[in-house]
Design a protein around this motif. Structure first.
Motif, PDB file in Angstrom:
ATOM      1  N   TYR A 182       0.826  -1.201   0.000  1.00  0.00           N
ATOM      2  CA  TYR A 182       0.000   0.000   0.000  1.00  0.00           C
ATOM      3  C   TYR A 182       0.867   1.259   0.000  1.00  0.00           C
ATOM      4  O   TYR A 182       0.516   2.249  -0.642  1.00  0.00           O
ATOM      5  N   SER A 184      -7.680   3.543 -12.803  1.00  0.00           N
ATOM      6  CA  SER A 184      -8.986   3.711 -12.150  1.00  0.00           C
ATOM      7  C   SER A 184     -10.106   3.680 -13.178  1.00  0.00           C
ATOM      8  O   SER A 184     -11.140   3.024 -12.971  1.00  0.00           O
ATOM      9  N   PHE A 244     -10.961   0.213 -14.417  1.00  0.00           N
ATOM     10  CA  PHE A 244     -11.791  -0.568 -13.501  1.00  0.00           C
ATOM     11  C   PHE A 244     -13.167   0.048 -13.278  1.00  0.00           C
ATOM     12  O   PHE A 244     -13.941  -0.410 -12.436  1.00  0.00           O
ATOM     13  N   VAL A 274      -7.796   7.111  -3.330  1.00  0.00           N
ATOM     14  CA  VAL A 274      -7.065   5.856  -3.121  1.00  0.00           C
ATOM     15  C   VAL A 274      -5.658   6.139  -2.617  1.00  0.00           C
ATOM     16  O   VAL A 274      -5.168   5.482  -1.697  1.00  0.00           O
ATOM     17  N   GLU A 280      -4.367   4.763   0.883  1.00  0.00           N
ATOM     18  CA  GLU A 280      -3.248   3.829   0.989  1.00  0.00           C
ATOM     19  C   GLU A 280      -2.128   4.384   1.867  1.00  0.00           C
ATOM     20  O   GLU A 280      -1.603   3.669   2.731  1.00  0.00           O
ATOM     21  N   PHE A 323     -10.911  -1.561   1.944  1.00  0.00           N
ATOM     22  CA  PHE A 323     -10.413  -1.202   0.618  1.00  0.00           C
ATOM     23  C   PHE A 323      -9.921  -2.438  -0.132  1.00  0.00           C
ATOM     24  O   PHE A 323     -10.251  -2.640  -1.301  1.00  0.00           O
ATOM     25  N   THR A 324      -9.164  -3.274   0.559  1.00  0.00           N
ATOM     26  CA  THR A 324      -8.613  -4.471  -0.083  1.00  0.00           C
ATOM     27  C   THR A 324      -9.719  -5.429  -0.488  1.00  0.00           C
ATOM     28  O   THR A 324      -9.680  -6.010  -1.578  1.00  0.00           O
ATOM     29  N   ALA A 374     -11.429  -3.894  -3.560  1.00  0.00           N
ATOM     30  CA  ALA A 374     -10.553  -3.975  -4.726  1.00  0.00           C
ATOM     31  C   ALA A 374     -10.396  -5.412  -5.214  1.00  0.00           C
ATOM     32  O   ALA A 374     -10.295  -5.663  -6.414  1.00  0.00           O
ATOM     33  N   THR A 375     -10.405  -6.354  -4.294  1.00  0.00           N
ATOM     34  CA  THR A 375     -10.281  -7.766  -4.662  1.00  0.00           C
ATOM     35  C   THR A 375     -11.472  -8.214  -5.491  1.00  0.00           C
ATOM     36  O   THR A 375     -11.304  -8.877  -6.523  1.00  0.00           O
ATOM     37  N   ALA A 410     -11.092  -6.322  -8.999  1.00  0.00           N
ATOM     38  CA  ALA A 410      -9.983  -6.609  -9.912  1.00  0.00           C
ATOM     39  C   ALA A 410      -9.634  -8.085 -10.058  1.00  0.00           C
ATOM     40  O   ALA A 410      -8.927  -8.438 -11.003  1.00  0.00           O
ATOM     41  N   HIS A 413      -5.277 -11.811  -1.483  1.00  0.00           N
ATOM     42  CA  HIS A 413      -5.818 -10.546  -0.978  1.00  0.00           C
ATOM     43  C   HIS A 413      -6.766 -10.771   0.195  1.00  0.00           C
ATOM     44  O   HIS A 413      -6.823  -9.946   1.108  1.00  0.00           O
TER      45      HIS A 413
END
Length: 146
Positions: A36, A54, A57, A69, A73, A96-97, A100-101, A104, A125
């Motif tokens: 991060y 960004s 996604f 972000v 981070e 957040f993780t 995002a997992t 993505a 993750h």
């Protein structure tokens, strides 16, 4: 009335004592936050590339989302490393993780040839999420003991 004996704390094996130090704890936290810190710094140094990522996604508006972000981070990592609102930084990075997992690393929707690598990233993750939840749990538990 007789007092109850206080249970003794378990003793650590002699070989384990060097690992149970504040320095080792901080190095472990640094390792957990490393991706991060690196990600936030890299995004800040290549902001246009980070905005493009960004947008890729589907995060809109991409510029402000990218800035958020970066702040998340770096700010949450610093909270964890300094111990100031460590629990909050850890919960923020866990959330957040996790988000995002699922954004993505949707291994169930990629071609079979890519599924193994993407599934590994997905579950790695989830391991990070668990690590951050442990950091938050430990920090909140220590604050209750005060």
């Amino acid at each position: 009335m007789a007092s109850q004996p206080t249970p003794s704390l378990p003793t650590r094996p002699r070989w384990a004592r060097p690992f149970a130090t504040p320095v080792v704890h901080w190095i472990a936290l640094l390792g957990l936050c490393a991706a991060y810190l690196q990600g936030g710094i890299q995004k800040a140094l290549d902001f246009s590339g980070a905005v493009a990522e960004s947008a890729h996604f589907g995060l809109q508006p991409a510029g402000p989302m990218t800035l958020a972000v970066i702040v998340l981070e770096l700010g949450a990592s610093l909270a964890i490393l300094t111990g100031r609102c460590r629990w909050l930084g850890a919960l923020a990075l866990a959330a957040f993780t996790l988000a995002a997992t699922f954004l993505a690393n949707r291994f169930w929707s990629v071609p079979v040839a890519e599924r193994f690598v993407t599934a590994n990233a997905f579950f790695e993750h989830l391991g990070l999420v668990g690590g951050f939840l442990l950091v938050a749990w430990q920090d909140l538990r220590e604050k209750q003991a005060i």
